[in-house]
Scaffold this motif. Structure first.
Motif, mmCIF file in Angstrom:
data_model
loop_
_atom_site.group_PDB
_atom_site.id
_atom_site.type_symbol
_atom_site.label_atom_id
_atom_site.label_comp_id
_atom_site.label_asym_id
_atom_site.label_seq_id
_atom_site.Cartn_x
_atom_site.Cartn_y
_atom_site.Cartn_z
ATOM 1 N N VAL A 14 0.838 -1.207 0.253
ATOM 2 C CA VAL A 14 0.080 0.046 -0.089
ATOM 3 C C VAL A 14 0.753 1.363 0.062
ATOM 4 O O VAL A 14 0.468 2.266 -0.822
ATOM 5 N N TYR A 15 1.895 1.243 0.731
ATOM 6 C CA TYR A 15 2.939 2.439 0.953
ATOM 7 C C TYR A 15 3.231 2.689 -0.476
ATOM 8 O O TYR A 15 3.583 3.647 -0.857
ATOM 9 N N LEU A 16 4.028 1.711 -1.229
ATOM 10 C CA LEU A 16 4.669 1.620 -2.315
ATOM 11 C C LEU A 16 3.633 2.311 -3.476
ATOM 12 O O LEU A 16 3.916 2.993 -4.370
ATOM 13 N N LEU A 17 2.278 1.810 -3.318
ATOM 14 C CA LEU A 17 1.606 2.252 -4.558
ATOM 15 C C LEU A 17 1.244 3.509 -4.047
ATOM 16 O O LEU A 17 1.192 4.396 -5.277
ATOM 17 N N ILE A 18 0.865 4.189 -2.910
ATOM 18 C CA ILE A 18 0.761 5.527 -2.768
ATOM 19 C C ILE A 18 1.834 6.507 -3.222
ATOM 20 O O ILE A 18 1.926 7.343 -3.737
ATOM 21 N N LEU A 19 3.209 5.891 -2.989
ATOM 22 C CA LEU A 19 4.203 6.686 -3.211
ATOM 23 C C LEU A 19 4.294 6.939 -4.586
ATOM 24 O O LEU A 19 4.818 7.716 -5.224
ATOM 25 N N GLY A 20 4.290 5.434 -5.351
ATOM 26 C CA GLY A 20 4.348 5.450 -6.877
ATOM 27 C C GLY A 20 3.134 6.492 -7.612
ATOM 28 O O GLY A 20 3.574 7.201 -8.468
ATOM 29 N N PHE A 21 2.033 6.448 -7.036
ATOM 30 C CA PHE A 21 0.970 7.274 -7.518
ATOM 31 C C PHE A 21 1.389 8.833 -7.299
ATOM 32 O O PHE A 21 1.328 9.630 -8.504
ATOM 33 N N MET A 22 1.882 9.332 -6.075
ATOM 34 C CA MET A 22 2.154 10.644 -6.019
ATOM 35 C C MET A 22 3.384 10.884 -6.854
ATOM 36 O O MET A 22 3.557 12.015 -7.467
ATOM 37 N N GLU A 23 4.470 10.119 -7.198
ATOM 38 C CA GLU A 23 5.505 10.479 -7.947
ATOM 39 C C GLU A 23 4.981 10.527 -9.319
ATOM 40 O O GLU A 23 5.757 11.360 -10.109
ATOM 41 N N TYR A 24 4.214 9.613 -9.824
ATOM 42 C CA TYR A 24 3.965 9.733 -11.169
ATOM 43 C C TYR A 24 3.232 11.123 -11.555
ATOM 44 O O TYR A 24 3.480 11.744 -12.512
ATOM 45 N N LEU A 35 7.139 -9.007 -17.099
ATOM 46 C CA LEU A 35 7.524 -8.382 -15.647
ATOM 47 C C LEU A 35 7.264 -6.898 -15.914
ATOM 48 O O LEU A 35 6.818 -6.002 -15.122
ATOM 49 N N ARG A 36 7.782 -6.429 -17.152
ATOM 50 C CA ARG A 36 7.745 -5.041 -17.439
ATOM 51 C C ARG A 36 6.458 -4.374 -17.496
ATOM 52 O O ARG A 36 6.278 -2.959 -17.331
ATOM 53 N N HIS A 37 5.387 -5.142 -17.488
ATOM 54 C CA HIS A 37 3.926 -4.637 -17.603
ATOM 55 C C HIS A 37 3.358 -4.271 -15.951
ATOM 56 O O HIS A 37 2.695 -3.481 -15.963
ATOM 57 N N ILE A 38 4.411 -4.704 -14.944
ATOM 58 C CA ILE A 38 3.940 -4.490 -13.493
ATOM 59 C C ILE A 38 5.062 -3.524 -12.982
ATOM 60 O O ILE A 38 4.627 -2.344 -12.385
ATOM 61 N N ILE A 39 6.254 -3.560 -13.093
ATOM 62 C CA ILE A 39 7.399 -2.722 -12.621
ATOM 63 C C ILE A 39 8.181 -2.351 -13.856
ATOM 64 O O ILE A 39 8.604 -2.875 -14.881
ATOM 65 N N ALA A 40 8.660 -0.955 -13.544
ATOM 66 C CA ALA A 40 9.394 -0.307 -14.585
ATOM 67 C C ALA A 40 10.917 -0.851 -14.346
ATOM 68 O O ALA A 40 11.473 -0.549 -13.303
ATOM 69 N N ASP A 41 11.676 -1.139 -15.572
ATOM 70 C CA ASP A 41 12.853 -1.322 -15.644
ATOM 71 C C ASP A 41 13.790 -0.502 -16.441
ATOM 72 O O ASP A 41 13.107 0.518 -16.707
ATOM 73 N N PHE A 99 6.157 1.476 -10.595
ATOM 74 C CA PHE A 99 5.147 0.586 -11.152
ATOM 75 C C PHE A 99 4.596 1.018 -12.492
ATOM 76 O O PHE A 99 3.886 2.325 -12.449
ATOM 77 N N SER A 100 4.946 0.224 -13.350
ATOM 78 C CA SER A 100 4.737 0.684 -14.924
ATOM 79 C C SER A 100 3.057 0.848 -15.193
ATOM 80 O O SER A 100 2.816 1.506 -16.033
ATOM 81 N N PHE A 101 2.273 -0.007 -14.443
ATOM 82 C CA PHE A 101 1.031 0.154 -14.801
ATOM 83 C C PHE A 101 0.386 1.533 -14.509
ATOM 84 O O PHE A 101 -0.975 1.703 -15.032
ATOM 85 N N PHE A 102 0.891 2.279 -13.831
ATOM 86 C CA PHE A 102 0.317 3.691 -13.623
ATOM 87 C C PHE A 102 0.323 4.413 -14.920
ATOM 88 O O PHE A 102 -0.815 5.061 -15.306
ATOM 89 N N ASP A 103 1.380 4.019 -15.780
ATOM 90 C CA ASP A 103 1.348 4.879 -17.295
ATOM 91 C C ASP A 103 -0.061 3.840 -18.054
ATOM 92 O O ASP A 103 -0.372 4.639 -18.881
ATOM 93 N N ARG A 104 -0.128 2.764 -17.942
ATOM 94 C CA ARG A 104 -1.423 2.123 -18.561
ATOM 95 C C ARG A 104 -2.356 2.961 -18.329
ATOM 96 O O ARG A 104 -3.412 2.972 -18.912
ATOM 97 N N ILE A 105 -2.434 2.757 -16.819
ATOM 98 C CA ILE A 105 -3.933 3.391 -16.456
ATOM 99 C C ILE A 105 -4.126 4.724 -16.761
ATOM 100 O O ILE A 105 -5.334 4.953 -17.183
ATOM 101 N N PHE A 106 -3.215 5.557 -16.943
ATOM 102 C CA PHE A 106 -3.437 7.164 -17.182
ATOM 103 C C PHE A 106 -3.025 7.320 -18.630
ATOM 104 O O PHE A 106 -2.696 8.215 -19.129
#
Length: 313
Positions: free
Chosen positions: A144-154, A240-246, A269-276
């Motif tokens: 949850v922490y990483l998801l929130i952090l990733g969302f904010m950074e995106y 795996l690249r569809h989940i985490i950015a390498d 989390f690369s899927f933020f790009d897919r979502i948006f």
């Protein structure tokens, strides 16, 4: 057909096995390096105490020392892997500038962060939650922490590209040609923005139980240097690249190819790009030329410090 499919499946399995082994070793080595940094920092703390250096001065000195040592340890891990590809040659040309600018950015931004945290403590500011408040939620807290952090950074990352004034600072990062683990520096102004808009709010939200999320935290610490690495051997298996950015995924964000500009903002989390709607999924080994067409490369350390504050770039 079955034989071909079987061979492809076997190759993919081998790729995943190699990936798991390589990154398991990387995480363990990185964790050992960070442990050594902690030990040195503890020794430094005792040294400061023995000299009656306390309060803000001690906090700032310890924070800067920890940041610089962490950078040298973690970036050094990837530098060793990248440099091997070149037969251990051209070290100065590849890494000197990146190391100097990275240490400069770290020192200035950590000075600001250390001062901000010290001010929060003097005002008796505390986190809204602590680890003991999380109860059973502690089990899934790292994700949850990483998801929130990733969302904010995106979204902050997108803002750096959208607003002209913010782009001046972020352009320092994008003007880098021939990206590698050391040449992943940003301007300290951008780093300070991250501290004020992401780091401090998250600290005030929850006192993260670091031992509980040790390896997750370690991976996030090393991810910035990893994403900018140009070592093909460190790229993820394609699924795996569809989940985490390498590193292959993030290099597309720095490309000069105008078709892919404005893509791949996600820093974890690369899927933020897919979502948006900002995703470009690269092929394996796709490392494009990076930089900004028409942008004069940095000329010196002084230019690095003052370039964003000038009218002409």
């Amino acid at each position: 057909m079955k034989t071909v499919d079987s061979a492809a499946a076997s190759s993919q399995t081998t790729s995943f096995v190699s990936f798991i082994v390589i990154f398991a070793v990387l995480l363990v080595v990185a964790e050992c390096l960070l442990y050594l940094v902690d030990q040195v920092q503890e020794a430094l703390w005792f040294a400061l105490q023995s000299r009656a250096i306390e309060g803000l001065a001690a906090d700032v000195l310890l924070s800067v020392a920890n940041g610089v040592m962490t950078f040298l340890a973690v970036a050094g891990l990837f530098i060793a892997i990248e440099w091997r590809q070149l037969g251990f040659s051209d070290f100065r040309k590849r890494y000197q500038e990146g190391i100097i600018f990275s240490v400069t950015a770290l020192t200035i931004s950590i000075l600001v962060q250390g001062s901000a945290f010290y001010l929060l403590r003097t005002q008796d500011a505390t986190s809204l939650w602590t680890a003991s408040d999380l109860g059973p939620f502690l089990v899934i807290f790292p994700l949850v922490y990483l998801l929130i952090l990733g969302f904010m950074e995106y979204w902050l990352h997108r803002a750096l590209h959208f607003f002209d004034f913010l782009w001046r600072f972020h352009a320092i990062h994008h003007q880098i040609e021939r990206l590698n683990a050391a040449r992943s520096y940003s301007h300290f102004g951008q780093d300070i923005l991250y501290i004020m808009l992401i780091t401090i709010p998250l600290v005030l939200w929850v006192d993260a139980p670091q031992p509980h999320i040790m390896l997750v935290t370690t991976f996030y610490i090393i991810s910035n240097y990893y994403m900018h690495s140009d070592a093909p051997a460190l790229s993820f298996p394609a699924p795996l690249r569809h989940i985490i950015a390498d590193n292959v995924y993030h290099h597309q964000h720095h490309t000069r190819d105008t078709r892919h500009i404005g893509k791949n903002y996600a820093s974890f989390f690369s899927f933020f790009d897919r979502i948006f709607g900002t995703q470009y999924m690269p092929a394996n080994g796709e490392f494009p030329e990076t930089g900004i067409d028409g942008y004069v490369p940095l000329r010196s350390w002084r230019d690095y410090i003052f370039r964003p504050f000038r009218r002409e770039h």
